[in-house]
Design a protein around this motif. Structure first.
Motif, short mmCIF file in Angstrom:
data_model
loop_
_atom_site.label_atom_id
_atom_site.label_comp_id
_atom_site.label_asym_id
_atom_site.label_seq_id
_atom_site.Cartn_x
_atom_site.Cartn_y
_atom_site.Cartn_z
N LEU A 1 0.84 -1.20 0.00
CA LEU A 1 0.00 0.00 0.00
C LEU A 1 0.87 1.24 0.00
O LEU A 1 1.92 1.26 0.64
N GLY A 2 0.41 2.30 -0.62
CA GLY A 2 1.16 3.55 -0.55
C GLY A 2 0.47 4.64 -1.32
O GLY A 2 -0.52 4.40 -2.02
N GLY A 3 1.00 5.86 -1.22
CA GLY A 3 0.45 6.99 -1.94
C GLY A 3 1.01 7.07 -3.33
O GLY A 3 1.78 6.21 -3.78
N ALA A 4 0.63 8.14 -4.03
CA ALA A 4 1.18 8.41 -5.36
C ALA A 4 2.67 8.67 -5.23
O ALA A 4 3.11 9.34 -4.30
N ARG A 5 3.45 8.13 -6.15
CA ARG A 5 4.91 8.35 -6.18
C ARG A 5 5.57 8.07 -4.84
O ARG A 5 6.43 8.81 -4.38
N SER A 6 5.11 7.00 -4.20
CA SER A 6 5.69 6.63 -2.90
C SER A 6 6.79 5.59 -3.06
O SER A 6 7.45 5.24 -2.09
N GLY A 7 6.96 5.05 -4.28
CA GLY A 7 7.94 3.99 -4.48
C GLY A 7 7.33 2.61 -4.28
O GLY A 7 8.05 1.62 -4.18
N GLU B 1 -3.32 4.01 -1.29
CA GLU B 1 -4.09 4.53 -0.16
C GLU B 1 -4.57 5.91 -0.59
O GLU B 1 -3.75 6.77 -0.92
N VAL B 2 -5.88 6.13 -0.63
CA VAL B 2 -6.41 7.40 -1.15
C VAL B 2 -7.30 8.14 -0.15
O VAL B 2 -7.86 9.18 -0.47
N PHE C 1 3.29 -0.83 4.09
CA PHE C 1 2.90 0.54 3.74
C PHE C 1 4.17 1.27 3.35
O PHE C 1 5.16 1.23 4.08
#
Lengths: 169, 169, 169
Positions: A7-13, A121-122, A156
């Motif tokens: 899971l992660g945000g935009a451009r989080s790798g 994750e949004v 995450f």
């Protein structure tokens, strides 16, 4: 077989981390791409991801029928990038989300090789003014919860660094 | 010399945490301010942050030439608050972001005193409808990843509480 | 008596986690509901949450006077779901937020039974274009920091999984 959820945000790798997790298993690997190149911005993003992967990755397009693509990946370790775009495609196409979620879970259960799932994750920003965006946010959060409950591990990712929410690093 | 990256959302307490990390070293400290007071809202925010800092902090304005300000801070421990506003200023001014990032990393490598960098995590909400906001979100995520990979420690702050993603608390 | 703060995004599973934390104590439990059913979307959300709770939960409506509802809960373990909607109601009604925050903290200090508070993390997306949304984001971040500093434990929830930021799991 068990799966890992990243899971992660935009451009989080998160994609890079998920590729590294998949590459712990012997190649060849199946890359299940849910993105559709409907504009130049998306085409550039897909090309950038594709350029990072070498010949040991075989790309299967799965904008809608992800369960079939998971079956087609067979005994190869598989990376699904990403569930959130798949959900977007389902919603925009007017598909039945709960039925698709059940079919996805059955396809994951039926896998005989490792699977890594990437999801966004949004839900950590301000409530969107747009009603469709709110419904999407709810559906994405529910899907992430459903899969996290069944995953062997959940990572995450923030700024390229993983945080283990469940299971093994 | 090595640096610490402090990541967090809006009003997460990241500036306060970064000030405390900087103040582990002997004063005087350099405060590198990237904010520009272009409206009343921003002026109020800058004034609030400034009122919290006592005379041991020397403020250097660095809306664009952050590498020069890091050099000017010399042997004083330095706090950069924040990278995300610096990136905003660069984008609005049409500057070359990859070149600026390389210059920032060189300036950090050249420092002989500790540095603490504050950055916003902006990628955990719904995809913005505005194309410029999407490009900004991508650039901010890339910058955070680049710096996190080089940082000695990375702390993620939520509700004023730090979570160590890398390195030491 | 001490309280636990449960933070998370939209559809992160924070309510379910907070219900489980409350249910560690003997029933009956007080459910302090801050939501107001001002449209069909909100009515559906409230009904869904209510359907999950059995007869051991007594619901007290507290859209604005949360301190009074905390007092009325008396010796029952209480769950407040959620602070962010309470803050929304206060802001939309033009109430004094700092005064309400002080009154909330006094009511929490006066409790003789355990309390679990649910709050949204809303600051991890792009800066909202809407000035009211920015003010709300700031107020929510400040409230979360204030309460996190006083809480015995703070849990951050993502995809239904808790991460302990402070205190005990």
């Amino acid at each position: 077989m068990s799966f890992i959820l990243v899971l992660g945000g935009a451009r989080s790798g998160k994609s890079r981390h998920a590729e590294a997790l998949t590459a712990r298993h012997p190649a060849p690997w199946a890359y299940l791409a849910t993105a559709e190149a409907w504009d130049d911005e998306m085409r550039a993003r897909i090309a950038e991801h594709r350029a990072r992967r070498d010949a040991r990755w075989e790309t299967l397009d799965a904008p809608l029928d992800l369960p079939a693509a998971l079956a087609a990946a067979g005994s190869r370790p598989a990376l699904v990038d990403c569930l959130t775009l798949w959900l977007t495609n389902l919603m925009l196409g007017g598909h039945d989300i709960p039925a698709a979620t059940v079919a996805l879970q059955a396809a994951l259960d039926a896998r005989a090789a490792p699977t890594v799932l990437v999801a966004n994750e949004v839900g950590l920003g301000i409530v969107p003014e747009n009603a469709l965006a709110r419904r999407f946010r709810d559906a994405a959060g529910r899907l992430n919860q459903d899969l996290a409950a069944r995953a062997a591990s959940v990572h995450f990712i923030a700024a390229g660094l993983p945080l283990v929410l469940k299971g093994e690093p």
